[in-house]
Scaffold this motif. Structure first.
Motif, mmCIF file in Angstrom:
data_model
loop_
_atom_site.group_PDB
_atom_site.id
_atom_site.type_symbol
_atom_site.label_atom_id
_atom_site.label_comp_id
_atom_site.label_asym_id
_atom_site.label_seq_id
_atom_site.Cartn_x
_atom_site.Cartn_y
_atom_site.Cartn_z
ATOM 1 N N ARG A 100 46.116 38.103 47.178
ATOM 2 C CA ARG A 100 46.885 37.701 46.145
ATOM 3 C C ARG A 100 48.106 36.800 46.618
ATOM 4 O O ARG A 100 48.567 36.050 46.000
ATOM 5 C CB ARG A 100 47.039 38.539 44.957
ATOM 6 C CG ARG A 100 45.885 38.621 43.958
ATOM 7 C CD ARG A 100 46.210 39.104 42.699
ATOM 8 N NE ARG A 100 47.294 38.452 41.969
ATOM 9 C CZ ARG A 100 47.062 37.248 41.220
ATOM 10 N NH1 ARG A 100 45.749 37.134 41.009
ATOM 11 N NH2 ARG A 100 47.847 36.588 40.763
ATOM 12 N N GLY A 126 51.033 33.583 45.424
ATOM 13 C CA GLY A 126 49.691 33.624 44.512
ATOM 14 C C GLY A 126 48.556 33.185 45.293
ATOM 15 O O GLY A 126 48.792 32.461 46.317
ATOM 16 N N ARG A 166 44.306 44.715 37.585
ATOM 17 C CA ARG A 166 44.303 43.365 38.000
ATOM 18 C C ARG A 166 44.741 42.150 37.115
ATOM 19 O O ARG A 166 44.974 42.635 35.901
ATOM 20 C CB ARG A 166 42.698 43.063 38.637
ATOM 21 C CG ARG A 166 42.474 44.212 39.439
ATOM 22 C CD ARG A 166 41.065 44.056 39.868
ATOM 23 N NE ARG A 166 40.301 44.523 38.772
ATOM 24 C CZ ARG A 166 38.945 44.801 38.842
ATOM 25 N NH1 ARG A 166 38.197 44.460 39.770
ATOM 26 N NH2 ARG A 166 38.248 45.251 37.593
ATOM 27 N N ILE A 167 44.853 41.135 37.413
ATOM 28 C CA ILE A 167 45.535 39.816 36.833
ATOM 29 C C ILE A 167 44.281 38.940 36.169
ATOM 30 O O ILE A 167 43.345 38.649 37.302
ATOM 31 C CB ILE A 167 46.584 39.357 37.766
ATOM 32 C CG1 ILE A 167 47.854 40.124 37.536
ATOM 33 C CG2 ILE A 167 47.220 37.801 36.897
ATOM 34 C CD1 ILE A 167 49.099 39.921 38.476
ATOM 35 N N GLY A 168 44.525 38.354 35.289
ATOM 36 C CA GLY A 168 43.678 37.235 34.859
ATOM 37 C C GLY A 168 42.124 37.472 34.674
ATOM 38 O O GLY A 168 41.237 36.717 34.828
ATOM 39 N N ILE A 169 42.025 38.791 34.003
ATOM 40 C CA ILE A 169 40.472 39.058 33.855
ATOM 41 C C ILE A 169 40.541 39.824 32.489
ATOM 42 O O ILE A 169 39.720 40.916 32.214
ATOM 43 C CB ILE A 169 40.033 40.110 34.844
ATOM 44 C CG1 ILE A 169 40.831 41.360 34.999
ATOM 45 C CG2 ILE A 169 40.091 39.177 36.393
ATOM 46 C CD1 ILE A 169 40.473 42.610 35.838
ATOM 47 N N GLU A 170 41.271 39.242 31.569
ATOM 48 C CA GLU A 170 41.367 39.869 30.222
ATOM 49 C C GLU A 170 39.877 40.312 29.461
ATOM 50 O O GLU A 170 39.839 40.883 28.807
ATOM 51 C CB GLU A 170 42.172 39.107 29.345
ATOM 52 C CG GLU A 170 43.631 39.309 29.709
ATOM 53 C CD GLU A 170 44.216 38.510 31.055
ATOM 54 O OE1 GLU A 170 43.299 37.598 31.403
ATOM 55 O OE2 GLU A 170 45.190 38.932 31.702
ATOM 56 N N LYS A 176 39.160 45.451 32.763
ATOM 57 C CA LYS A 176 40.791 44.756 32.844
ATOM 58 C C LYS A 176 42.020 45.757 33.145
ATOM 59 O O LYS A 176 42.846 45.563 33.368
ATOM 60 C CB LYS A 176 40.844 44.192 31.557
ATOM 61 C CG LYS A 176 41.338 44.867 30.315
ATOM 62 C CD LYS A 176 41.430 43.800 29.067
ATOM 63 C CE LYS A 176 41.972 44.652 27.716
ATOM 64 N NZ LYS A 176 41.148 45.851 27.507
ATOM 65 N N ARG A 181 44.687 46.712 41.514
ATOM 66 C CA ARG A 181 45.671 45.791 42.167
ATOM 67 C C ARG A 181 46.629 46.388 42.824
ATOM 68 O O ARG A 181 47.160 47.571 42.402
ATOM 69 C CB ARG A 181 46.412 44.898 41.392
ATOM 70 C CG ARG A 181 47.402 44.010 41.534
ATOM 71 C CD ARG A 181 48.126 43.346 40.560
ATOM 72 N NE ARG A 181 49.128 42.334 40.892
ATOM 73 C CZ ARG A 181 50.460 42.518 40.466
ATOM 74 N NH1 ARG A 181 50.731 43.564 39.442
ATOM 75 N NH2 ARG A 181 51.463 41.936 40.972
ATOM 76 N N SER A 191 52.898 38.428 43.299
ATOM 77 C CA SER A 191 52.636 37.024 42.548
ATOM 78 C C SER A 191 53.170 37.366 41.111
ATOM 79 O O SER A 191 53.688 36.419 40.554
ATOM 80 C CB SER A 191 51.112 36.808 42.411
ATOM 81 O OG SER A 191 50.425 37.781 41.685
ATOM 82 N N ARG A 192 53.317 38.694 40.884
ATOM 83 C CA ARG A 192 53.501 38.543 38.908
ATOM 84 C C ARG A 192 53.925 40.255 39.118
ATOM 85 O O ARG A 192 53.293 40.828 39.458
ATOM 86 C CB ARG A 192 52.441 38.511 38.294
ATOM 87 C CG ARG A 192 52.718 38.141 36.725
ATOM 88 C CD ARG A 192 51.450 37.862 35.968
ATOM 89 N NE ARG A 192 50.991 36.666 36.438
ATOM 90 C CZ ARG A 192 49.645 36.145 35.861
ATOM 91 N NH1 ARG A 192 49.245 36.728 34.868
ATOM 92 N NH2 ARG A 192 49.059 35.334 36.508
ATOM 93 N N ARG A 194 54.072 43.256 36.621
ATOM 94 C CA ARG A 194 53.430 43.983 35.606
ATOM 95 C C ARG A 194 53.448 45.422 35.652
ATOM 96 O O ARG A 194 53.876 45.948 36.501
ATOM 97 C CB ARG A 194 51.954 43.476 35.883
ATOM 98 C CG ARG A 194 50.950 43.861 34.751
ATOM 99 C CD ARG A 194 49.592 43.397 34.960
ATOM 100 N NE ARG A 194 48.759 43.724 33.698
ATOM 101 C CZ ARG A 194 47.522 43.529 33.688
ATOM 102 N NH1 ARG A 194 46.880 42.350 34.425
ATOM 103 N NH2 ARG A 194 46.679 43.942 32.732
#
Length: 199
Positions: A100, A126, A166-170, A176, A181, A191-192, A194
């Motif tokens: 990532r 990213g 993890r990110i972006g797997i809503e 989710k 991660r 990257s972010r 959280r």
């Protein structure tokens, strides 16, 4: 920078996702060599993981390489970006680790030219950003990480590793929320931010 051997990849996917942190991701091209320390990964656990491309043992032209031996390159397109993964798990057990984010180390000027971006923090924080900066493309699909031009070498030992969902797997149900991660705590290239758990 010497590629790590095959036995580095012969471990569980979750263990590999953590072991990759601090390693150098290296790409050699005609323009030059660029590399960075891996600071963030995500594990995707195959047929049982609703967030994995191979969920339900889905075998397509895109996911075919996931069914092969560990240590291979799995690239795929998301919108206009190329994302790079390390195939993990045993043969016919399609799992992978998404890289990532990286911390730029070698060929920083080259990475900045490729992304037309002077800001180092946003250069590789990213999965799509790092691929463009390093020159990773769909042509790398199926190659081995143990030989150039795209390979992983030893780097640094992280002082503190954290984990989070993890990110972006809503839209993946309970998947989710799985804490798969992994990232180097406090590294500015992650990257972010959280909610995280200690690891």
């Amino acid at each position: 920078m010497k590629p790590l051997p095959l036995n580095f990849y012969q471990k569980s996917t979750l263990e590999l996702a953590k072991s990759l942190l601090g390693c150098l991701l290296v790409k050699e091209t005609d323009e030059g060599t660029a590399a960075g320390y891996i600071v963030e990964t995500e594990a995707y656990m195959g047929p049982e993981d609703r967030a994995a491309h191979s969920f339900g043992n889905r075998r397509t032209k895109r996911t075919e390489i996931m069914f092969h031996e560990p240590g291979l390159v799995y690239t795929y397109q998301m919108h206009t970006h190329t994302l790079v993964n390390v195939v993990s798990g045993a043969i016919e057990k399609p799992e992978a680790v998404l890289i990532r984010a990286i911390e730029p180390k070698v060929g920083i000027d080259l990475m900045q030219r490729r992304r037309n971006l002077p800001n180092l923090i946003n250069l590789t924080n990213g999965p799509g950003k790092l691929s463009k900066a390093l020159g990773i493309t769909m042509e790398d699909y199926g190659h081995s990480f143990i030989t150039p031009p795209l390979y992983i070498a030893s780097g640094i030992i992280p002082a503190d590793i954290s984990t989070s969902p993890r990110i972006g797997i809503e839209n993946t149900g309970e998947a989710k929320d799985y804490p798969w991660r992994f990232f180097i705590e406090g590294n500015p290239y992650v990257s972010r931010t959280r909610k995280k758990q200690s690891f």
